[in-house]
Design a protein around this motif. Structure first.
Motif, PDB file in Angstrom:
ATOM      1  N   ASP A 104      83.316   8.124  85.161  1.00  0.00           N
ATOM      2  CA  ASP A 104      83.466   7.019  86.308  1.00  0.00           C
ATOM      3  C   ASP A 104      84.189   5.984  85.760  1.00  0.00           C
ATOM      4  OD1 ASP A 104      82.489   8.577  88.383  1.00  0.00           O
ATOM      5  OD2 ASP A 104      80.579   8.069  87.803  1.00  0.00           O
ATOM      6  N   GLY A 105      84.504   5.727  84.228  1.00  0.00           N
ATOM      7  CA  GLY A 105      84.887   4.639  83.712  1.00  0.00           C
ATOM      8  C   GLY A 105      83.700   3.497  83.186  1.00  0.00           C
ATOM      9  N   ILE A 106      84.138   2.827  82.411  1.00  0.00           N
ATOM     10  CA  ILE A 106      83.152   1.543  81.944  1.00  0.00           C
ATOM     11  C   ILE A 106      83.494   0.582  82.889  1.00  0.00           C
ATOM     12  CG2 ILE A 106      82.448   0.446  79.929  1.00  0.00           C
ATOM     13  CD1 ILE A 106      83.566   2.710  78.044  1.00  0.00           C
ATOM     14  N   TYR A 175      87.806   7.770  71.721  1.00  0.00           N
ATOM     15  CA  TYR A 175      87.089   8.273  72.903  1.00  0.00           C
ATOM     16  C   TYR A 175      86.805   7.159  73.641  1.00  0.00           C
ATOM     17  CZ  TYR A 175      87.620  13.215  71.558  1.00  0.00           C
ATOM     18  OH  TYR A 175      87.866  14.590  71.296  1.00  0.00           O
ATOM     19  N   LEU A 176      85.956   6.061  72.869  1.00  0.00           N
ATOM     20  CA  LEU A 176      85.425   5.200  73.504  1.00  0.00           C
ATOM     21  C   LEU A 176      86.577   4.039  74.292  1.00  0.00           C
ATOM     22  CD1 LEU A 176      82.974   3.355  73.953  1.00  0.00           C
ATOM     23  CD2 LEU A 176      83.341   2.143  71.811  1.00  0.00           C
ATOM     24  N   TYR A 177      87.588   3.825  73.628  1.00  0.00           N
ATOM     25  CA  TYR A 177      88.614   3.002  74.142  1.00  0.00           C
ATOM     26  C   TYR A 177      89.740   3.446  75.010  1.00  0.00           C
ATOM     27  CZ  TYR A 177      86.432  -0.468  70.908  1.00  0.00           C
ATOM     28  OH  TYR A 177      85.601  -1.441  70.088  1.00  0.00           O
ATOM     29  N   GLN A 178      89.983   4.840  74.807  1.00  0.00           N
ATOM     30  CA  GLN A 178      91.060   5.477  75.462  1.00  0.00           C
ATOM     31  C   GLN A 178      90.496   6.205  76.909  1.00  0.00           C
ATOM     32  OE1 GLN A 178      93.335   7.829  73.125  1.00  0.00           O
ATOM     33  NE2 GLN A 178      94.190   5.981  71.807  1.00  0.00           N
ATOM     34  N   GLN A 179      89.813   5.211  77.733  1.00  0.00           N
ATOM     35  CA  GLN A 179      89.241   5.820  78.815  1.00  0.00           C
ATOM     36  C   GLN A 179      89.484   4.550  79.877  1.00  0.00           C
ATOM     37  OE1 GLN A 179      84.910   6.167  79.101  1.00  0.00           O
ATOM     38  NE2 GLN A 179      84.590   5.247  77.119  1.00  0.00           N
ATOM     39  N   ASP A 205      94.175   2.164  79.619  1.00  0.00           N
ATOM     40  CA  ASP A 205      93.720   2.161  80.823  1.00  0.00           C
ATOM     41  C   ASP A 205      92.858   1.047  81.283  1.00  0.00           C
ATOM     42  OD1 ASP A 205      93.490   2.677  83.525  1.00  0.00           O
ATOM     43  OD2 ASP A 205      93.107   4.562  83.570  1.00  0.00           O
ATOM     44  N   LEU A 206      93.491  -0.066  81.828  1.00  0.00           N
ATOM     45  CA  LEU A 206      92.760  -1.408  82.079  1.00  0.00           C
ATOM     46  C   LEU A 206      92.621  -1.372  83.608  1.00  0.00           C
ATOM     47  CD1 LEU A 206      93.235  -3.707  79.249  1.00  0.00           C
ATOM     48  CD2 LEU A 206      91.399  -2.494  79.761  1.00  0.00           C
TER      49      LEU A 206
END
Length: 330
Positions: A104-106, A175-179, A205-206
């Motif tokens: 669901d994104g961070i 994996y942590l930042y490219q979501q 993706d922001l």
């Protein structure tokens, strides 16, 4: 010739160190009273004749035995480090995905930790009114909580995994930042970008949920977009909010240019096109609604959303000194 005086070596009492090892005492069946007589750490030359209290030695050894039991010693000897780095690459990738990503994104909100501005996971809900949002900090649900009262986010991430070794960091950091990363507002965006430092280039993706208005929050629009210039690998920048008060297409484009000029210039230079930042920019549809807002009362013609969007992007490219494409000759 003067006679040379040779000093004889003083005889020293033999010191035993066997009683330091409780396991060896048990193996040799040395009784406790006998072990207490030998002062393993005393030295007449260094202590100038003073002797340690036998009772204190006895208490210290009793504390050692209580702390070091045979079962604990055997358990420590049998412990082995899990060979995570020897696992197949496909299995390691699955672990990274489970530990570092949320489907669901961070969602991040701004907070202060020991007088340092940073961000924290939280859920954001609508609260009515322009630029107003209500936050709720995310916490891992306890077993006593019912399903109806649990927060929306249910997956706890484990970014500490990246600190285990350089290999794990190199394999899992993307994996942590490219979501999808959702920010509460431009204030949280600025705190987030300032915190992650050199990892800004990893972001892809922001989403920003609120445009700052009034005082410090309004100033954060420009500050956050300036830091955003280092995010040269962005694929989507979604401003899921209303950009100020409703205005005409040129007014909206000029507002975006004033706050994001350094982002557009730096992102365009890194990607080989001045309007590269315009191509990845997405705005909430409320910004293209010409049916409401103060500018509509000036008898300006109503525009369809697609026409409004096209005129806004055209004006933004013009401000960035992008030459219009030549029409093909018939």
């Amino acid at each position: 010739m003067a006679a040379t005086t040779v000093l004889s070596k003083r005889k020293r009492a033999q010191v035993s160190y066997l009683d330091d090892n409780d396991e060896l005492d048990e193996l040799l069946e040395i009784d406790e009273p006998f072990a207490d007589v030998v002062d393993d750490e005393s030295d007449d030359d260094l202590s100038f004749g003073s002797h340690k209290d036998p009772q204190a030695i006895k208490k210290r050894k009793a504390a050692k035995r209580a702390k070091k039991s045979p079962s604990t010693t055997k358990a420590k000897k049998n412990e082995k480090t899990f060979p995570f780095e020897r696992l197949p690459a496909e299995l390691r990738d699955q672990i990274y995905e489970l530990a570092l990503t949320d489907e669901d994104g961070i969602t991040l909100v701004a907070k202060t930790n020991q007088y340092r501005r940073t961000v924290k996971r939280g859920t954001i809900t609508e609260n009515g009114g322009y630029g107003r949002r209500r936050r709720r900090y995310w916490q891992q649900p306890s077993q006593s909580q019912s399903q109806a009262t649990q927060p929306v986010a249910t997956r706890a991430l484990c970014p500490a995994l990246l600190a285990v070794s350089k290999q794990l960091h190199a394999e899992g950091v993307n994996y942590l930042y490219q979501q999808e990363i959702v920010l509460e507002d431009t204030y949280a965006l600025h705190s987030f970008l300032a915190t992650i430092g050199s990892n800004r280039s990893r972001l892809t993706d922001l989403t920003v949920k609120t445009w700052g208005s009034g005082g410090t929050h309004k100033a954060m629009n420009f500050c956050s977009f300036t830091l955003l210039g280092n995010c040269t690998n962005l694929q989507t920048l979604f401003l899921d909010c209303s950009i100020g008060w409703q205005r005409n297409p040129k007014g909206l484009a000029r507002q975006l240019y004033r706050d994001g000029v350094y982002f557009f210039e730096q992102f365009g230079a890194a990607n080989g096109a001045k309007d590269a930042g315009v191509d990845i920019l997405e705005l909430n549809d409320t910004n293209f609604d010409s049916g409401r807002g103060y500018w509509r009362r000036r008898n300006d013609p109503a525009l369809e959303k697609d026409d409004f969007k096209d005129q806004c992007h055209a004006e933004l490219r013009k401000l960035l000194a992008v030459k219009p494409a030549r029409k093909a000759r018939k």
